[in-house]
Write an enzyme that holds these catalytic residues in place. Structure first.
Site, PDB file in Angstrom:
ATOM      1  N   ASP A  17       0.863  -1.180   0.000  1.00 22.15           N
ATOM      2  CA  ASP A  17       0.000   0.000   0.000  1.00 22.15           C
ATOM      3  C   ASP A  17       0.899   1.229   0.000  1.00 22.15           C
ATOM      4  O   ASP A  17       2.111   1.126   0.215  1.00 22.15           O
ATOM      5  CB  ASP A  17      -0.881  -0.018   1.265  1.00 22.15           C
ATOM      6  CG  ASP A  17      -1.733   1.236   1.398  1.00 22.15           C
ATOM      7  OD1 ASP A  17      -2.352   1.644   0.399  1.00 22.15           O
ATOM      8  OD2 ASP A  17      -1.752   1.836   2.492  1.00 22.15           O
ATOM      9  N   SER A  18       0.284   2.387  -0.185  1.00 20.81           N
ATOM     10  CA  SER A  18       1.039   3.639  -0.112  1.00 20.81           C
ATOM     11  C   SER A  18       1.516   3.926   1.310  1.00 20.81           C
ATOM     12  O   SER A  18       2.327   4.819   1.510  1.00 20.81           O
ATOM     13  CB  SER A  18       0.149   4.783  -0.607  1.00 20.81           C
ATOM     14  OG  SER A  18      -1.060   4.797   0.127  1.00 20.81           O
ATOM     15  N   CYS A  80      -4.215  -1.166  -2.054  1.00 23.12           N
ATOM     16  CA  CYS A  80      -4.381   0.288  -2.122  1.00 23.12           C
ATOM     17  C   CYS A  80      -5.332   0.559  -3.279  1.00 23.12           C
ATOM     18  O   CYS A  80      -5.102   0.083  -4.398  1.00 23.12           O
ATOM     19  CB  CYS A  80      -3.024   0.935  -2.391  1.00 23.12           C
ATOM     20  SG  CYS A  80      -3.079   2.707  -2.688  1.00 23.12           S
ATOM     21  N   GLU A 159      -4.876   9.100  10.054  1.00 21.96           N
ATOM     22  CA  GLU A 159      -3.476   8.930  10.455  1.00 21.96           C
ATOM     23  C   GLU A 159      -3.127   9.756  11.685  1.00 21.96           C
ATOM     24  O   GLU A 159      -2.192   9.433  12.414  1.00 21.96           O
ATOM     25  CB  GLU A 159      -2.550   9.232   9.275  1.00 21.96           C
ATOM     26  CG  GLU A 159      -2.762   8.192   8.195  1.00 21.96           C
ATOM     27  CD  GLU A 159      -1.630   8.045   7.219  1.00 21.96           C
ATOM     28  OE1 GLU A 159      -0.598   8.723   7.364  1.00 21.96           O
ATOM     29  OE2 GLU A 159      -1.778   7.227   6.296  1.00 21.96           O
ATOM     30  N   CYS A 191     -11.291   3.383  -0.070  1.00 27.10           N
ATOM     31  CA  CYS A 191      -9.943   3.824   0.314  1.00 27.10           C
ATOM     32  C   CYS A 191      -9.584   3.041   1.562  1.00 27.10           C
ATOM     33  O   CYS A 191     -10.432   2.834   2.438  1.00 27.10           O
ATOM     34  CB  CYS A 191      -9.956   5.319   0.594  1.00 27.10           C
ATOM     35  SG  CYS A 191      -8.417   5.928   1.304  1.00 27.10           S
ATOM     36  N   HIS A 193      -8.152   3.574   4.265  1.00 21.91           N
ATOM     37  CA  HIS A 193      -8.321   4.145   5.612  1.00 21.91           C
ATOM     38  C   HIS A 193      -9.788   4.198   6.057  1.00 21.91           C
ATOM     39  O   HIS A 193     -10.064   4.304   7.245  1.00 21.91           O
ATOM     40  CB  HIS A 193      -7.776   5.568   5.651  1.00 21.91           C
ATOM     41  CG  HIS A 193      -6.292   5.671   5.525  1.00 21.91           C
ATOM     42  ND1 HIS A 193      -5.610   5.184   4.435  1.00 21.91           N
ATOM     43  CD2 HIS A 193      -5.365   6.198   6.356  1.00 21.91           C
ATOM     44  CE1 HIS A 193      -4.316   5.428   4.597  1.00 21.91           C
ATOM     45  NE2 HIS A 193      -4.143   6.040   5.753  1.00 21.91           N
TER      46      HIS A 193
HETATM   47  N1  DGL Z   1      -4.079   3.748   0.279  1.00 25.08           N
HETATM   48  C1  DGL Z   1      -4.729   4.833  -0.427  1.00 25.08           C
HETATM   49  C2  DGL Z   1      -5.989   4.288  -1.113  1.00 25.08           C
HETATM   50  O1  DGL Z   1      -6.549   3.283  -0.725  1.00 25.08           O
HETATM   51  C3  DGL Z   1      -5.052   5.985   0.477  1.00 25.08           C
HETATM   52  C4  DGL Z   1      -3.865   6.778   0.941  1.00 25.08           C
HETATM   53  C5  DGL Z   1      -3.182   7.503  -0.199  1.00 25.08           C
HETATM   54  O2  DGL Z   1      -3.723   8.466  -0.762  1.00 25.08           O
HETATM   55  O3  DGL Z   1      -2.087   7.076  -0.546  1.00 25.08           O
HETATM   56  O4  DGL Z   1      -6.445   4.881  -2.048  1.00 25.08           O
END
Ligand code: DGL
Length: 277
Positions: A17-18, A80, A159, A191, A193
């Site tokens: 993931d990011s 992600c 976060e 997303c 989060h």
């Molecule tokens: N993990 C990203 C997503 O699910 C969210 C966080 C980001 O913008 O990197 O889109």
């Protein structure tokens, strides 16, 4: 297919993931597939992806995939939404490993769940801009209507640990108002989060709106993918660390966040210079 050795079946699954968000997907995989080893990579140095262009995301994802290949993973989960929306279609043509993302499973679940044919999607700017959720949902049933809404402030709020804060609630009310007006009956938490804001979102949208967390269906898809490729692990090999965590920066911050949402404690997280890959 199905000709793999037990060592190959015992290899880990790469999940990336990011940043920390993909841990919501990893924990679902841990719950549904407890025999699988995982190598998790969070690109904490370059998060967020949600405000970046497709070219940049593709470059990042290629590097992460190369890193995961050095860990000899047997399959990859793009945990992600933004990376799934912008990079998966290209990457799956470039590598030999089985790979899945989170967008298709989420779209499929929502299409099956909606009764009135009106589905909302909340996600990053990039995911909404890609139109991929709409494309997949309407590919299943063209009569379904999809309403997307980018909620860029949710990621930093989560976060910062403000999941139950009045500030987050106020922002959520503003973001969700237009979806309430569209009378959706299903809402995709598109997303990584957003499942952590589930109770707050439920409080605003009401119990009649079904909330879809793509992580659940992604873990089911992973099981199918491993089965089809003869790669499902029968038991976690002994003497090997079951879950390994790598990040591109801020290992301690990652560890603290991870320990607040995972069912077990992470003791070590290693930092990787991802630009080298
Ligand atoms: N993990 C990203 C997503 O699910 C969210 C966080 C980001 O913008 O990197 O889109």
């Amino acid at each position: 297919m199905g000709q793999h050795t037990s060592a190959e079946r015992g290899a880990p699954v790469g999940v990336f993931d990011s940043g920390v968000g993909g841990l919501t997907v990893a924990r679902e995989i841990m719950r549904q597939l407890p025999e699988e080893r995982l190598v998790y990579f969070g690109d904490t140095a370059r998060v967020p992806y949600g405000s970046k262009s497709q070219g940049t995301i593709l470059r990042f994802v290629r590097q992460i995939v190369r890193f995961l290949e050095t860990k000899e993973v047997k399959a990859i989960v793009v945990a992600c939404n933004t990376a799934s929306a912008y990079a998966l279609e290209t990457i799956e043509k470039e590598i030999r490993l089985p790979i899945i993302g989170v967008v298709k499973p989420g779209a499929r679940t929502a299409a099956a769940a909606s009764r009135n044919g009106r589905i909302g999607v909340i996600a990053t700017d990039a995911t909404i801009g890609s139109g991929l959720y709409t494309q997949f949902i309407q590919g299943i049933n063209p009569r379904l209507q999809v309403f997307g809404k980018a909620c860029p402030l949710f990621v930093p709020l989560v976060e910062e640990g403000l999941t139950h804060d009045f500030v987050t609630e106020e922002i959520a009310r503003r973001y969700l108002k237009e979806l309430q007006e569209k009378e959706i009956d299903t809402l995709i938490l598109g997303c990584t989060h957003y499942p952590l804001l589930r109770s707050l979102i439920r409080g605003i949208m009401g119990d009649e709106v079904q909330l879809v967390n793509p992580a659940y269906e992604t873990a089911l898809d992973l099981r199918r993918l491993l089965e089809e490729n003869g790669l499902l692990s029968e038991h976690a090999p002994e003497g090997l660390e079951k879950y390994q965590y790598y990040v591109s920066d801020g290992a301690e911050k990652f560890r603290l966040f991870a320990n607040s949402i995972l069912p077990h404690e992470i003791r070590t997280t290693q930092v990787v210079d991802i630009e080298k890959y």
